[in-house]
Motif scaffolding. Structure first.
Motif, PDB file in Angstrom:
ATOM      1  N   LYS A   1      30.722  43.025  33.425  1.00  0.00           N
ATOM      2  CA  LYS A   1      30.099  42.891  34.745  1.00  0.00           C
ATOM      3  C   LYS A   1      30.877  43.669  35.802  1.00  0.00           C
ATOM      4  O   LYS A   1      30.284  44.309  36.675  1.00  0.00           O
ATOM      5  CB  LYS A   1      29.977  41.416  35.105  1.00  0.00           C
ATOM      6  CG  LYS A   1      28.959  40.676  34.253  1.00  0.00           C
ATOM      7  CD  LYS A   1      28.912  39.187  34.568  1.00  0.00           C
ATOM      8  CE  LYS A   1      27.896  38.476  33.685  1.00  0.00           C
ATOM      9  NZ  LYS A   1      27.856  37.011  33.940  1.00  0.00           N
TER      10      LYS A   1
ATOM     11  N   ALA B   1      29.598  46.865  38.055  1.00  0.00           N
ATOM     12  CA  ALA B   1      29.759  46.939  39.514  1.00  0.00           C
ATOM     13  C   ALA B   1      30.490  48.216  39.914  1.00  0.00           C
ATOM     14  O   ALA B   1      30.145  48.864  40.914  1.00  0.00           O
ATOM     15  CB  ALA B   1      30.498  45.703  40.015  1.00  0.00           C
TER      16      ALA B   1
ATOM     17  N   ALA C   1      22.920  46.270  42.657  1.00  0.00           N
ATOM     18  CA  ALA C   1      23.903  45.315  43.187  1.00  0.00           C
ATOM     19  C   ALA C   1      23.191  44.220  43.964  1.00  0.00           C
ATOM     20  O   ALA C   1      22.180  44.464  44.621  1.00  0.00           O
ATOM     21  CB  ALA C   1      24.909  46.019  44.089  1.00  0.00           C
TER      22      ALA C   1
ATOM     23  N   SER D   1      30.739  43.654  48.014  1.00  0.00           N
ATOM     24  CA  SER D   1      31.846  42.731  47.738  1.00  0.00           C
ATOM     25  C   SER D   1      32.695  42.499  48.982  1.00  0.00           C
ATOM     26  O   SER D   1      33.491  41.562  49.030  1.00  0.00           O
ATOM     27  CB  SER D   1      32.706  43.245  46.580  1.00  0.00           C
ATOM     28  OG  SER D   1      33.011  44.610  46.715  1.00  0.00           O
TER      29      SER D   1
ATOM     30  N   CYS E   1      30.750  46.604  45.381  1.00  0.00           N
ATOM     31  CA  CYS E   1      29.517  45.830  45.316  1.00  0.00           C
ATOM     32  C   CYS E   1      29.689  44.644  44.373  1.00  0.00           C
ATOM     33  O   CYS E   1      30.722  44.498  43.701  1.00  0.00           O
ATOM     34  CB  CYS E   1      28.355  46.704  44.868  1.00  0.00           C
ATOM     35  SG  CYS E   1      28.463  47.238  43.142  1.00  0.00           S
ATOM     36  N   VAL E   2      28.678  43.798  44.338  1.00  0.00           N
ATOM     37  CA  VAL E   2      28.660  42.630  43.465  1.00  0.00           C
ATOM     38  C   VAL E   2      27.539  42.796  42.449  1.00  0.00           C
ATOM     39  O   VAL E   2      26.392  43.083  42.819  1.00  0.00           O
ATOM     40  CB  VAL E   2      28.447  41.332  44.270  1.00  0.00           C
ATOM     41  CG1 VAL E   2      28.407  40.125  43.335  1.00  0.00           C
ATOM     42  CG2 VAL E   2      29.534  41.168  45.321  1.00  0.00           C
ATOM     43  N   PHE E   3      27.888  42.615  41.171  1.00  0.00           N
ATOM     44  CA  PHE E   3      26.887  42.637  40.107  1.00  0.00           C
ATOM     45  C   PHE E   3      27.034  41.362  39.290  1.00  0.00           C
ATOM     46  O   PHE E   3      28.087  41.113  38.711  1.00  0.00           O
ATOM     47  CB  PHE E   3      27.061  43.873  39.206  1.00  0.00           C
ATOM     48  CG  PHE E   3      26.067  43.911  38.067  1.00  0.00           C
ATOM     49  CD1 PHE E   3      24.760  44.315  38.294  1.00  0.00           C
ATOM     50  CD2 PHE E   3      26.441  43.522  36.784  1.00  0.00           C
ATOM     51  CE1 PHE E   3      23.839  44.333  37.254  1.00  0.00           C
ATOM     52  CE2 PHE E   3      25.521  43.549  35.746  1.00  0.00           C
ATOM     53  CZ  PHE E   3      24.216  43.950  35.975  1.00  0.00           C
TER      54      PHE E   3
ATOM     55  N   TYR F   1      30.181  39.467  40.066  1.00  0.00           N
ATOM     56  CA  TYR F   1      31.497  40.101  39.928  1.00  0.00           C
ATOM     57  C   TYR F   1      31.606  41.352  40.800  1.00  0.00           C
ATOM     58  O   TYR F   1      30.657  42.114  40.939  1.00  0.00           O
ATOM     59  CB  TYR F   1      31.786  40.418  38.455  1.00  0.00           C
ATOM     60  CG  TYR F   1      32.150  39.149  37.723  1.00  0.00           C
ATOM     61  CD1 TYR F   1      33.479  38.791  37.519  1.00  0.00           C
ATOM     62  CD2 TYR F   1      31.162  38.272  37.293  1.00  0.00           C
ATOM     63  CE1 TYR F   1      33.819  37.605  36.882  1.00  0.00           C
ATOM     64  CE2 TYR F   1      31.487  37.072  36.660  1.00  0.00           C
ATOM     65  CZ  TYR F   1      32.819  36.751  36.466  1.00  0.00           C
ATOM     66  OH  TYR F   1      33.153  35.560  35.863  1.00  0.00           O
ATOM     67  N   CYS F   2      32.802  41.535  41.354  1.00  0.00           N
ATOM     68  CA  CYS F   2      33.035  42.544  42.395  1.00  0.00           C
ATOM     69  C   CYS F   2      33.608  43.850  41.846  1.00  0.00           C
ATOM     70  O   CYS F   2      34.252  43.878  40.794  1.00  0.00           O
ATOM     71  CB  CYS F   2      34.024  42.001  43.421  1.00  0.00           C
ATOM     72  SG  CYS F   2      33.492  40.501  44.257  1.00  0.00           S
ATOM     73  N   SER F   3      33.412  44.899  42.613  1.00  0.00           N
ATOM     74  CA  SER F   3      34.124  46.165  42.390  1.00  0.00           C
ATOM     75  C   SER F   3      34.785  46.562  43.696  1.00  0.00           C
ATOM     76  O   SER F   3      34.478  46.028  44.764  1.00  0.00           O
ATOM     77  CB  SER F   3      33.178  47.269  41.910  1.00  0.00           C
ATOM     78  OG  SER F   3      32.253  47.625  42.930  1.00  0.00           O
TER      79      SER F   3
END
Length: 354
Positions: free
Chosen positions: A135, A139, A176, A180, A215-217, A220-222
């Motif tokens: 995940k 992201a 996304a 994040s 971003c959040v996918f 879960y963040c990047s």
């Protein structure tokens, strides 16, 4: 998750408690999968229960397999009833996520002694599962895609705010669920502000432009940062950029199991200090990323945590010169069995905006 909960309960018992309350949204989601906004986790040797109100009962049934769902009208009374039913003498709470008001209310409502704990669930979250890693990778790939799409739109006369909006729109369009954190786009002297908020400042020749975004996918963040320059770079631009890039590349080489966050931070910090800019690198080298954008462990002079395979951290040195500008270069990195894997695929050579 069964092993995770057993490890947590072992620590709870070591602190003299028979049950644990978890109300922190990221920890709650990590343990149960619940994505709503109201609920409390009860863990004891006798049961694993998720307490929520009418609005979220059906949602919890779908998102929390294996958990007993208890509907409440008043959460404190529902917890007090469980304490009495299981004859709990001492109940553990997440001290960092409980307000003084809430604590006082619990002290009045509960017959059990309250035991304050710290980081029980967060310690489990430091090493990611294979599913979590996938995940975060997704992201990160969405963020890479967004940067590639937005980069050709950078030009003199475009505002920081416009660029930030394009980054967010492009990431959402690519799958996304959100950002994040609020994207950082800072141009010119404002790029020396590590956490600048995008404003109406227009890009112009001679600017460094720092873009820090993620971003959040699926929860879960990047996190990624790149710095570009508008127009032909000066010697000062090149000197600072090359120094930060060298510090970042050397630090990436140092990321591997068995080393501490402090040791990796020292690698990058020493290079910048030897280059004469140590006083302009005033933050830690990095942090872990997962359900939250800032998690443990940290790559910092204050963190002696030993890195393990499955941890995901950022590596983001920077130099920030007041009245001139700043550079930060950041990758998202997975600690592997024999080193690390860089999850951010965007190039790091200095990009010149014409």
């Amino acid at each position: 998750m069964n092993n995770t909960i057993e490890r947590i309960m072992r620590k709870v018992r070591e602190q003299g408690a028979q049950a644990l309350l978890v109300a922190s949204p990221p920890n709650r989601r990590y343990l149960t999968g619940f994505r709503g906004s109201a609920g409390t986790v009860w863990i004891s040797d006798k049961r694993r229960a998720f307490l929520t109100d009418f609005r979220y009962v059906e949602q919890a049934k779908g998102q929390c397999p294996g958990w007993e769902i208890i509907q409440y009208d008043e959460v404190d009374k529902a917890i007090a009833d469980l304490i009495a039913e299981e004859s709990v003498d001492a109940i553990a709470i997440e001290a960092a996520h409980v307000t003084i008001s809430q604590l006082r209310g619990w002290q009045e409502a509960f017959s059990a002694q309250i035991v304050e704990t710290k980081g029980l669930v967060e310690a489990e979250r430091m090493v990611k599962t294979a599913e979590e890693i996938e995940k975060v990778k997704k992201a990160a790939s969405i963020a890479d895609h967004a940067f590639a799409q937005v980069l050709p739109q950078l030009r003199p006369g475009v505002s920081e705010r416009e660029i930030a909006l394009e980054l967010e729109f492009t990431m959402r369009k690519a799958g996304a669920s959100g950002v994040s954190f609020r994207p950082i786009v800072a141009a010119g002297a404002r790029s020396a502000l590590p956490h600048a908020e995008p404003g109406d400042r227009l890009l112009s020749h001679g600017d460094f432009v720092v873009l820090d975004f993620g971003c959040v996918f699926e929860g879960y963040c990047s996190d990624m940062t790149r710095t570009v320059v508008v127009g032909e770079p000066t010697e000062q631009h090149l000197l600072i950029y090359d120094l930060v890039l060298r510090a970042q590349l050397e630090a990436l080489e140092a990321v591997k199991p068995g080393v501490t966050g402090k040791a990796v931070d020292t690698v990058a910090r020493s290079i910048i200090e030897e280059g004469g800019y140590g006083q302009y690198f005033g933050h830690g080298l990095g942090h872990s990323v997962g359900l939250e954008i800032h998690e443990q462990p940290r790559l910092s002079q204050k963190d002696e945590t030993v890195l393990e395979p499955g941890m995901i951290v950022t590596v983001e040195p920077g130099i920030y010169l007041p009245d001139f500008g700043g550079v930060r270069i950041e990758d998202l990195v997975l600690v592997t069995e024999d080193g690390c894997s860089i999850l951010s695929s965007t190039f790091k050579e200095l990009y010149v905006v014409e």
